[in-house]
Write a protein that holds these residues in place. Structure first.
Motif, PDB file in Angstrom:
ATOM      1  N   ILE A  79     -19.369 -12.785 -30.957  1.00 21.77           N
ATOM      2  CA  ILE A  79     -20.303 -13.829 -31.384  1.00 21.77           C
ATOM      3  C   ILE A  79     -20.941 -13.419 -32.703  1.00 21.77           C
ATOM      4  CG2 ILE A  79     -20.835 -14.682 -29.060  1.00 21.77           C
ATOM      5  CD1 ILE A  79     -23.332 -12.911 -29.058  1.00 21.77           C
ATOM      6  N   ASP A 137     -27.771 -14.626 -35.468  1.00 24.70           N
ATOM      7  CA  ASP A 137     -28.571 -14.873 -36.667  1.00 24.70           C
ATOM      8  C   ASP A 137     -29.240 -13.573 -37.113  1.00 24.70           C
ATOM      9  OD1 ASP A 137     -30.336 -15.702 -38.624  1.00 24.70           O
ATOM     10  OD2 ASP A 137     -31.310 -17.222 -37.396  1.00 24.70           O
ATOM     11  N   ASP A 171     -26.343 -15.077 -24.159  1.00 21.26           N
ATOM     12  CA  ASP A 171     -25.823 -16.134 -23.273  1.00 21.26           C
ATOM     13  C   ASP A 171     -25.792 -17.490 -23.972  1.00 21.26           C
ATOM     14  OD1 ASP A 171     -25.088 -14.698 -21.015  1.00 21.26           O
ATOM     15  OD2 ASP A 171     -27.038 -14.937 -20.035  1.00 21.26           O
ATOM     16  N   ALA A 172     -26.839 -17.799 -24.734  1.00 23.49           N
ATOM     17  CA  ALA A 172     -26.908 -19.083 -25.439  1.00 23.49           C
ATOM     18  C   ALA A 172     -25.779 -19.182 -26.464  1.00 23.49           C
ATOM     19  CB  ALA A 172     -28.258 -19.248 -26.116  1.00 23.49           C
ATOM     20  N   LEU A 173     -25.489 -18.099 -27.150  1.00 20.74           N
ATOM     21  CA  LEU A 173     -24.402 -18.106 -28.140  1.00 20.74           C
ATOM     22  C   LEU A 173     -23.037 -18.176 -27.479  1.00 20.74           C
ATOM     23  CD1 LEU A 173     -25.873 -15.516 -30.639  1.00 20.74           C
ATOM     24  CD2 LEU A 173     -25.488 -17.939 -31.082  1.00 20.74           C
ATOM     25  N   GLU A 194     -22.370 -19.823 -24.826  1.00 19.95           N
ATOM     26  CA  GLU A 194     -22.192 -21.195 -24.321  1.00 19.95           C
ATOM     27  C   GLU A 194     -21.725 -22.150 -25.408  1.00 19.95           C
ATOM     28  OE1 GLU A 194     -25.817 -22.344 -22.421  1.00 19.95           O
ATOM     29  OE2 GLU A 194     -25.590 -20.868 -20.825  1.00 19.95           O
ATOM     30  N   ASN A 195     -21.964 -21.795 -26.670  1.00 23.90           N
ATOM     31  CA  ASN A 195     -21.576 -22.672 -27.790  1.00 23.90           C
ATOM     32  C   ASN A 195     -20.124 -22.569 -28.118  1.00 23.90           C
ATOM     33  OD1 ASN A 195     -24.166 -23.607 -28.048  1.00 23.90           O
ATOM     34  ND2 ASN A 195     -24.740 -22.031 -29.511  1.00 23.90           N
TER      35      ASN A 195
END
Length: 78
Positions: free
Chosen positions: A54, A57, A73-75, A77-78
């Motif tokens: 991943i 930022d 986890d948020a990255l 999911e993208n």
């Protein structure tokens, strides 16, 4: 490593940066509490980028293990 949770994998990276495989980590553990200064945090973020494939930022500066895991986890999911 596919069977390890994101939490476990992030903790392993943080332990490697700290240089202590036995340090206890919870979601509430502050990175500074275990000895990660800003440079070591950047190195941990870069290691997570490599581990998970991943891109985080550059301005991201997670303060706790839980925030770090949520960010990864948020990255993922993208």
């Amino acid at each position: 490593m596919a069977d390890q949770s994101t939490f476990d994998r992030v903790c392993a990276i943080v332990r490697e940066q700290v240089g202590d495989d036995t340090v206890e980590l919870t979601a509430d553990t502050k990175l500074a509490e275990v000895g990660l200064d800003s440079l070591a945090t950047v190195e941990a973020v870069m290691a997570c980028e490599d581990e998970f494939g991943i891109e985080i930022d550059a301005e991201s500066n997670p303060e706790t293990i839980g925030a770090f895991v949520e960010m990864v986890d948020a990255l993922l999911e993208n």
